[in-house]
Motif scaffolding. Structure first.
Motif, mmCIF file in Angstrom:
data_model
loop_
_atom_site.group_PDB
_atom_site.id
_atom_site.type_symbol
_atom_site.label_atom_id
_atom_site.label_comp_id
_atom_site.label_asym_id
_atom_site.label_seq_id
_atom_site.Cartn_x
_atom_site.Cartn_y
_atom_site.Cartn_z
ATOM 1 N N MET A 68 3.625 19.864 17.274
ATOM 2 C CA MET A 68 2.679 19.831 18.084
ATOM 3 C C MET A 68 1.930 20.777 19.069
ATOM 4 S SD MET A 68 2.752 16.172 17.621
ATOM 5 C CE MET A 68 2.532 16.130 19.251
ATOM 6 N N SER A 122 -3.240 24.228 18.011
ATOM 7 C CA SER A 122 -4.812 23.720 17.972
ATOM 8 C C SER A 122 -5.310 22.719 18.273
ATOM 9 C CB SER A 122 -5.434 25.221 19.477
ATOM 10 O OG SER A 122 -5.627 26.126 18.954
ATOM 11 N N ASP A 136 -5.989 14.497 13.205
ATOM 12 C CA ASP A 136 -5.410 13.321 13.522
ATOM 13 C C ASP A 136 -4.277 12.907 12.437
ATOM 14 O OD1 ASP A 136 -7.043 13.267 15.758
ATOM 15 O OD2 ASP A 136 -9.006 12.121 14.404
ATOM 16 N N ILE A 185 -0.959 14.652 13.892
ATOM 17 C CA ILE A 185 -0.338 14.283 14.425
ATOM 18 C C ILE A 185 0.137 13.109 14.934
ATOM 19 C CG2 ILE A 185 -1.344 13.416 17.738
ATOM 20 C CD1 ILE A 185 -4.214 15.735 17.361
ATOM 21 N N LEU A 194 4.277 12.271 15.680
ATOM 22 C CA LEU A 194 4.007 10.746 17.139
ATOM 23 C C LEU A 194 5.251 10.112 16.802
ATOM 24 C CD1 LEU A 194 0.843 10.502 19.124
ATOM 25 C CD2 LEU A 194 2.936 11.854 20.047
ATOM 26 N N ILE A 249 3.247 16.378 23.745
ATOM 27 C CA ILE A 249 3.067 14.995 24.260
ATOM 28 C C ILE A 249 2.723 14.221 25.464
ATOM 29 C CG2 ILE A 249 5.280 13.848 25.584
ATOM 30 C CD1 ILE A 249 4.128 12.737 22.005
ATOM 31 N N GLY A 293 -0.264 15.287 26.574
ATOM 32 C CA GLY A 293 -1.753 15.881 26.496
ATOM 33 C C GLY A 293 -2.705 15.000 25.576
ATOM 34 N N PHE A 294 -1.650 14.431 24.331
ATOM 35 C CA PHE A 294 -1.820 13.614 23.506
ATOM 36 C C PHE A 294 -2.127 11.426 23.734
ATOM 37 C CE2 PHE A 294 -0.567 16.717 20.662
ATOM 38 C CZ PHE A 294 -1.637 17.054 19.962
ATOM 39 N N HIS A 295 -0.410 11.795 24.829
ATOM 40 C CA HIS A 295 -0.776 10.451 24.611
ATOM 41 C C HIS A 295 -1.979 9.261 25.776
ATOM 42 C CE1 HIS A 295 0.537 7.040 27.702
ATOM 43 N NE2 HIS A 295 1.394 6.658 27.144
ATOM 44 N N ALA A 339 -4.941 10.005 23.997
ATOM 45 C CA ALA A 339 -5.237 9.698 22.345
ATOM 46 C C ALA A 339 -4.985 8.748 21.349
ATOM 47 C CB ALA A 339 -5.925 10.982 21.765
ATOM 48 N N VAL A 340 -3.787 7.784 21.562
ATOM 49 C CA VAL A 340 -2.544 7.202 21.159
ATOM 50 C C VAL A 340 -3.451 6.095 20.366
ATOM 51 C CG1 VAL A 340 -0.942 5.799 21.125
ATOM 52 C CG2 VAL A 340 -1.010 8.217 22.148
ATOM 53 N N LEU A 386 -5.874 7.510 18.007
ATOM 54 C CA LEU A 386 -5.548 7.205 16.811
ATOM 55 C C LEU A 386 -4.871 6.124 16.354
ATOM 56 C CD1 LEU A 386 -3.287 10.555 18.415
ATOM 57 C CD2 LEU A 386 -5.529 9.990 16.517
#
Length: 385
Positions: free
Chosen positions: A300, A303, A307, A310, A314, A356, A358-360, A362-363, A366
């Motif tokens: 996670m 860099s 997808d 990720i 998650l 997490i 930072g990815f939220h 983009a959920v 995704l």
């Protein structure tokens, strides 16, 4: 195979017309190993749609005609027809089960250890591994005999041994009565772990500028096939086994080894870990002890994540969080609290909550791209002590 290692051939093949690509694959068959031939045949079938062709029906007619001959039956021809038929498509007519499978098993049960017999048996078992659903306990005794004899005498090649396990384990999703045989009598978990670790020693995981030799390619392909059948087992098993943590540990090790140059193996490792994480027969403690949770935390923070990785990462933490919230009996409550504390400390040490977060955003993207159902609630991914 080139495409297995770096994906270059696959990209070039996309630019070819189907007819030209089919011809190229056909020409390459004569210089391939047995395992590579199966890969190329499957790709050829995707190009021509064998199961929809008149040739498919012709093969069926020829198999039935040859098997029903009262005089002059050509056993070698029958075997060759069945091999071609099954390698081109696994969805064969159920009426042919009583013809095809016993015919192949008769050859697979040969015990001789000379090179010619080994190659013959390898091809037969590779063909059987392409068979789909087999009902109930049909042919179970024959498969047990093949596996147990190999465990005592080591008469099969690595590819042949993996193939016979594929034929057996794939029936687990619809026939749970075989699980005791697979796990307790034949020791699938122990055998799978040993084979994967042994094969891993033979693969040069560091890419060489001049490419890799055929033996290395074959061993890497057999590892991928083992991971595929492990995936099937972890998806369907219902009982916890104390050897599971060791198997998960081996998958983690292969993932790390394959990270740079074997992306296909890397993805199959994640598939297997994902199936295990969703299966309640696998304990969360198994993930912790095997290093799987630590691996996901590492990933996670990369860099260059794709997808798919990720989404899998998650999903893992989402499911672990949910499982740790479930009601447990009093005996397990103390263990659950200790587990939550350990995982929380790992996440805190790795700065996971920041990752997490930072990815939220983009959920949603995704979920749409990967056909997933990840939670939109950020707190669902955290484990609190």
């Amino acid at each position: 195979m080139e495409e297995f290692i770096d994906g270059g051939t696959e990209d070039r093949n996309r630019e070819m017309a189907p007819k030209e690509k089919f011809s190229k694959l056909f020409d390459e068959l004569k210089s391939c190993s047995v395992s590579e031939q199966k890969e190329k045949i499957e790709e050829m079938n995707r190009l021509i749609g064998f199961s929809e062709s008149s040739l498919y029906r012709r093969f069926e007619e020829m198999i039935v005609d040859e098997e029903q001959k009262k005089e002059g039956k050509n056993e070698k021809l029958l075997i060759d027809l069945i091999e071609c038929y099954l390698l081109l498509d696994s969805r064969f007519c159920s009426d042919l089960y009583p013809i095809c499978v016993p015919c192949l098993l008769k050859v697979a049960l040969k015990k001789e250890e000379d090179e010619e017999t080994q190659k013959e048996v390898e091809m037969i078992l590779l063909t059987l591994s392409n068979v789909g659903y087999i009902p109930g306990e049909i042919y179970l005794n024959e498969i047990k005999e093949i596996i147990l004899h190999h465990q005592d005498h080591h008469n099969l090649t690595q590819l042949a041994y993996q193939s016979v396990w594929t034929f057996l384990v794939h029936r687990l999703c619809s026939d749970f009565s075989t699980e005791i045989v697979i796990a307790d009598e034949l020791h699938f978990i122990r055998e799978a772990r040993r084979e994967v670790e042994e094969l891993s020693k033979s693969v040069d995981w560091k890419r060489k500028e001049e490419g890799k030799g055929e033996s290395e390619e074959k061993e890497a392909l057999v590892i991928w096939r083992w991971l595929n059948v492990i995936d099937s087992y972890l998806n369907s098993c219902r009982s916890w086994n104390g050897e599971l943590v060791g198997l998960l540990c081996s998958i983690v090790q292969v993932f790390r080894a394959s990270r740079d140059n074997y992306f296909r193996i890397q993805l199959e490792c994640l598939n297997s870990l994902g199936k295990a994480e969703k299966n309640k027969a696998v304990k969360i403690d198994d993930f912790l002890k095997s290093g799987a949770i630590g691996l996901y935390l590492e990933e996670m923070k990369q860099s260059t994540l794709v997808d798919f990785i990720i989404v899998v990462s998650l999903s893992l933490f989402n499911n672990i969080s949910e499982r740790l919230k479930e009601e447990e009996d009093e005996k397990e409550e103390k263990e659950r609290k200790e587990m939550k504390r350990k995982i929380f400390e790992m996440m805190e040490e790795e700065g996971y909550e920041d990752v997490i977060a930072g990815f939220h955003d983009a959920v949603s993207f995704l979920n749409e791209k990967c056909y997933n159902e990840l939670s939109l609630n950020i707190s669902d991914y955290f484990v609190n002590p």
